[in-house]
Motif scaffolding. Structure first.
Motif, mmCIF file in Angstrom:
data_model
loop_
_atom_site.group_PDB
_atom_site.id
_atom_site.type_symbol
_atom_site.label_atom_id
_atom_site.label_comp_id
_atom_site.label_asym_id
_atom_site.label_seq_id
_atom_site.Cartn_x
_atom_site.Cartn_y
_atom_site.Cartn_z
ATOM 1 N N LEU A 95 36.419 30.366 46.001
ATOM 2 C CA LEU A 95 36.138 31.682 46.570
ATOM 3 C C LEU A 95 36.919 31.928 47.856
ATOM 4 O O LEU A 95 36.999 33.075 48.316
ATOM 5 C CB LEU A 95 34.638 31.831 46.836
ATOM 6 C CG LEU A 95 33.739 31.810 45.604
ATOM 7 C CD1 LEU A 95 32.283 31.942 46.018
ATOM 8 C CD2 LEU A 95 34.115 32.927 44.627
ATOM 9 N N ARG A 96 37.479 30.880 48.467
ATOM 10 C CA ARG A 96 38.290 31.057 49.676
ATOM 11 C C ARG A 96 39.784 31.002 49.366
ATOM 12 O O ARG A 96 40.603 30.970 50.284
ATOM 13 C CB ARG A 96 37.932 29.994 50.725
ATOM 14 C CG ARG A 96 36.481 30.017 51.167
ATOM 15 C CD ARG A 96 36.078 31.371 51.738
ATOM 16 N NE ARG A 96 36.720 31.641 53.011
ATOM 17 C CZ ARG A 96 36.617 32.798 53.670
ATOM 18 N NH1 ARG A 96 35.923 33.791 53.140
ATOM 19 N NH2 ARG A 96 37.214 32.962 54.837
ATOM 20 N N SER A 97 40.134 30.988 48.093
ATOM 21 C CA SER A 97 41.537 31.197 47.709
ATOM 22 C C SER A 97 41.777 32.699 47.646
ATOM 23 O O SER A 97 40.822 33.490 47.563
ATOM 24 C CB SER A 97 41.836 30.555 46.357
ATOM 25 O OG SER A 97 41.147 31.243 45.317
ATOM 26 N N VAL A 98 43.031 33.099 47.680
ATOM 27 C CA VAL A 98 43.341 34.535 47.642
ATOM 28 C C VAL A 98 42.855 35.148 46.337
ATOM 29 O O VAL A 98 42.157 36.173 46.328
ATOM 30 C CB VAL A 98 44.848 34.783 47.823
ATOM 31 C CG1 VAL A 98 45.156 36.285 47.708
ATOM 32 C CG2 VAL A 98 45.326 34.256 49.168
ATOM 33 N N GLU A 99 43.225 34.515 45.213
ATOM 34 C CA GLU A 99 42.814 35.044 43.910
ATOM 35 C C GLU A 99 41.284 35.079 43.799
ATOM 36 O O GLU A 99 40.698 36.068 43.334
ATOM 37 C CB GLU A 99 43.389 34.181 42.786
ATOM 38 C CG GLU A 99 44.907 34.248 42.639
ATOM 39 C CD GLU A 99 45.364 35.429 41.810
ATOM 40 O OE1 GLU A 99 44.688 36.476 41.819
ATOM 41 O OE2 GLU A 99 46.434 35.308 41.173
ATOM 42 N N GLY A 100 40.634 33.999 44.211
ATOM 43 C CA GLY A 100 39.189 33.924 44.092
ATOM 44 C C GLY A 100 38.478 34.932 44.971
ATOM 45 O O GLY A 100 37.510 35.578 44.545
ATOM 46 N N HIS A 101 38.961 35.089 46.203
ATOM 47 C CA HIS A 101 38.335 36.029 47.140
ATOM 48 C C HIS A 101 38.478 37.466 46.648
ATOM 49 O O HIS A 101 37.502 38.235 46.647
ATOM 50 C CB HIS A 101 38.985 35.866 48.515
ATOM 51 C CG HIS A 101 38.378 36.732 49.572
ATOM 52 N ND1 HIS A 101 37.142 36.484 50.126
ATOM 53 C CD2 HIS A 101 38.834 37.877 50.172
ATOM 54 C CE1 HIS A 101 36.863 37.415 51.029
ATOM 55 N NE2 HIS A 101 37.869 38.274 51.061
ATOM 56 N N VAL A 102 39.673 37.826 46.219
ATOM 57 C CA VAL A 102 39.912 39.193 45.745
ATOM 58 C C VAL A 102 39.079 39.478 44.493
ATOM 59 O O VAL A 102 38.454 40.546 44.370
ATOM 60 C CB VAL A 102 41.417 39.411 45.465
ATOM 61 C CG1 VAL A 102 41.636 40.710 44.677
ATOM 62 C CG2 VAL A 102 42.194 39.447 46.768
ATOM 63 N N TYR A 107 36.659 42.928 43.043
ATOM 64 C CA TYR A 107 36.420 43.275 41.641
ATOM 65 C C TYR A 107 35.041 42.835 41.131
ATOM 66 O O TYR A 107 34.704 43.076 39.967
ATOM 67 C CB TYR A 107 37.522 42.667 40.760
ATOM 68 C CG TYR A 107 38.864 43.306 41.025
ATOM 69 C CD1 TYR A 107 39.220 44.514 40.415
ATOM 70 C CD2 TYR A 107 39.777 42.733 41.908
ATOM 71 C CE1 TYR A 107 40.444 45.117 40.669
ATOM 72 C CE2 TYR A 107 41.006 43.326 42.164
ATOM 73 C CZ TYR A 107 41.332 44.515 41.551
ATOM 74 O OH TYR A 107 42.542 45.112 41.803
ATOM 75 N N GLY A 108 34.263 42.210 41.995
ATOM 76 C CA GLY A 108 32.891 41.875 41.641
ATOM 77 C C GLY A 108 32.738 40.817 40.568
ATOM 78 O O GLY A 108 31.699 40.760 39.878
ATOM 79 N N LYS A 109 33.724 39.951 40.410
ATOM 80 C CA LYS A 109 33.654 38.894 39.411
ATOM 81 C C LYS A 109 32.661 37.816 39.851
ATOM 82 O O LYS A 109 32.565 37.482 41.026
ATOM 83 C CB LYS A 109 35.034 38.273 39.181
ATOM 84 C CG LYS A 109 36.070 39.235 38.623
ATOM 85 C CD LYS A 109 35.720 39.663 37.205
ATOM 86 C CE LYS A 109 36.803 40.561 36.616
ATOM 87 N NZ LYS A 109 36.494 40.951 35.225
ATOM 88 N N GLU A 110 31.944 37.265 38.884
ATOM 89 C CA GLU A 110 30.944 36.254 39.169
ATOM 90 C C GLU A 110 31.487 34.853 38.946
ATOM 91 O O GLU A 110 32.494 34.664 38.250
ATOM 92 C CB GLU A 110 29.711 36.485 38.281
ATOM 93 C CG GLU A 110 29.026 37.816 38.539
ATOM 94 C CD GLU A 110 27.798 38.004 37.674
ATOM 95 O OE1 GLU A 110 27.567 37.154 36.778
ATOM 96 O OE2 GLU A 110 27.072 38.984 37.891
ATOM 97 N N ILE A 111 30.834 33.860 39.538
ATOM 98 C CA ILE A 111 31.210 32.470 39.353
ATOM 99 C C ILE A 111 31.258 32.150 37.853
ATOM 100 O O ILE A 111 30.355 32.532 37.090
ATOM 101 C CB ILE A 111 30.194 31.532 40.042
ATOM 102 C CG1 ILE A 111 30.186 31.776 41.556
ATOM 103 C CG2 ILE A 111 30.510 30.071 39.733
ATOM 104 C CD1 ILE A 111 31.469 31.405 42.246
ATOM 105 N N GLY A 112 32.323 31.475 37.446
ATOM 106 C CA GLY A 112 32.492 31.119 36.046
ATOM 107 C C GLY A 112 33.337 32.091 35.260
ATOM 108 O O GLY A 112 33.668 31.840 34.093
ATOM 109 N N SER A 113 33.720 33.220 35.886
ATOM 110 C CA SER A 113 34.527 34.227 35.191
ATOM 111 C C SER A 113 35.991 33.815 35.135
ATOM 112 O O SER A 113 36.505 33.109 36.002
ATOM 113 C CB SER A 113 34.422 35.575 35.911
ATOM 114 O OG SER A 113 33.107 36.044 35.970
ATOM 115 N N THR A 114 36.670 34.267 34.086
ATOM 116 C CA THR A 114 38.131 34.191 34.064
ATOM 117 C C THR A 114 38.644 35.453 34.737
ATOM 118 O O THR A 114 38.016 36.517 34.640
ATOM 119 C CB THR A 114 38.664 34.112 32.623
ATOM 120 O OG1 THR A 114 38.215 35.259 31.893
ATOM 121 C CG2 THR A 114 38.186 32.846 31.939
ATOM 122 N N ILE A 115 39.787 35.352 35.422
ATOM 123 C CA ILE A 115 40.279 36.512 36.175
ATOM 124 C C ILE A 115 41.764 36.730 35.948
ATOM 125 O O ILE A 115 42.494 35.826 35.539
ATOM 126 C CB ILE A 115 40.010 36.355 37.693
ATOM 127 C CG1 ILE A 115 40.757 35.155 38.264
ATOM 128 C CG2 ILE A 115 38.529 36.229 37.967
ATOM 129 C CD1 ILE A 115 40.625 35.021 39.767
#
Length: 339
Positions: A95-102, A107-115
């Motif tokens: 969640l503190r990576s750029v992709e994970g944070h964004v 985009y409101g993605k939840e833990i375990g989601s593919t992005i």
């Protein structure tokens, strides 16, 4: 958060300068992507890119949140995040990576989601804006974009004697004018720091206006200043300034020092050239008709930062015609950059 606000102003200025034209960013080798500012109801709402498949729109919040993440992260850097074969919340896509944070915050993605991988346009556009750099899988904040640094790259230090004796109102105004001018004139493909801008603008601090002072003598004086600054920029820093960039630096500096000072002679204030940018030229091309409309539209398409001497002077002459007998600074009633 003041620091975040300052960085965000830099990014919005970058998008404003980009206008509504299509831009290409070279990635490496023969790879590139195209991007364009997205505008709704006269406001910049994000960018459209052509390398994100069916989701080409990146709202402003993507970049805002990325900058905020970097400000709050240790050493002002964050991992890109690896979206391939990883789900949100895993070590490689935290969640503190750029992709994970964004993905999580914007985009409101939840833990375990593919992005969807968005790091390419994010990192390259932030680099184009001179806000970030990247290497080895990390995105890093360029901290010198906000803070004025000394020649060795460290924070300037003032001793007590310097503080008491050298910092008068004239120096106070000069420093602020240099900061404002440098931030406004540093553009895509021609970036420079506030420190570099101030070093070059120091030559204007004690510059005397010509006598007699009138439209013709001031225009000749202005051309000489542009040529002087262009030469200094290349000699000191290897910068390849156009007359448009040099004029923007001069005009913001003059506006701050003279037009915004009610004690300055009207004769001086009424002659000083207004800062030219995309927002002003776009408004003028929409507001005037006939030959003036054509002149402003042509200038808008050329882009102010590309102006040679003749092109810049053509715009100033057209503005003089547009304002008639009024002071030339009155043309800025059409500028909407304050909104």
């Amino acid at each position: 958060m003041k620091e975040l606000e300052n960085y965000w102003k830099v990014f919005i200025a970058f998008l404003e300068e980009a206008g509504n034209e299509l831009h290409t960013v070279q990635i490496n080798g023969n790879r590139n992507f195209n991007w364009q500012v997205s505008i709704k109801d006269g406001n910049i709402i994000g960018v459209e890119v052509n390398n994100l498949g069916n989701e080409p729109f990146l709202p402003n919040n993507v970049f805002y949140e990325t900058i905020q993440l970097l400000i709050e992260s240790p050493n002002h850097e964050a991992l890109f995040g690896n979206v391939f074969s990883h789900r949100l919340g895993e070590e490689e896509l935290g969640l503190r990576s750029v992709e994970g944070h964004v993905a999580s915050v914007v985009y409101g993605k939840e833990i375990g989601s593919t992005i969807l991988m968005r790091i390419t346009p994010i990192k390259y556009l932030l680099r184009e804006a001179n806000i970030c750099s990247f290497m080895g899988g990390y995105l890093r904040l360029n901290q010198d974009i906000i803070f004025d640094l000394d020649e060795n790259g460290g924070d300037k230090e003032l001793d007590v004697e310097d503080f008491e004796n050298d910092y008068d109102l004239k120096e106070h105004k000069h420093r602020f004018a240099c900061w404002a001018a440098s931030r406004a004139a540093s553009v895509i493909n021609n970036r420079f720091t506030v420190q570099q801008g101030k070093s070059i603008l120091n030559s204007l601090k004690d510059k005397k206006f010509p006598e007699p002072l009138n439209g013709q003598t001031f225009n000749e004086f202005h051309k000489g200043l542009r040529e002087e600054l262009i030469e200094l920029a290349e000699k000191k820093y290897g910068l390849k300034w156009t007359h448009g960039v040099a004029a923007k630096l001069i005009n913001i500096y003059h506006k701050t020092i003279f037009i915004c000072d009610s004690n300055v002679s009207n004769n001086i204030a009424n002659l000083i050239h207004p800062p030219i940018d995309f927002i002003l030229l776009d408004a003028l091309s929409r507001s005037y008709t006939g030959e003036l409309k054509s002149e402003f539209e042509t200038a808008r398409q050329i882009r102010w930062s590309n102006f040679n001497s003749d092109q810049y002077e053509n715009v100033i002459n057209s503005i003089r015609i547009a304002v008639g007998s009024k002071p030339i600074w009155k043309i800025e009633q059409y500028w909407r950059g304050y909104q």
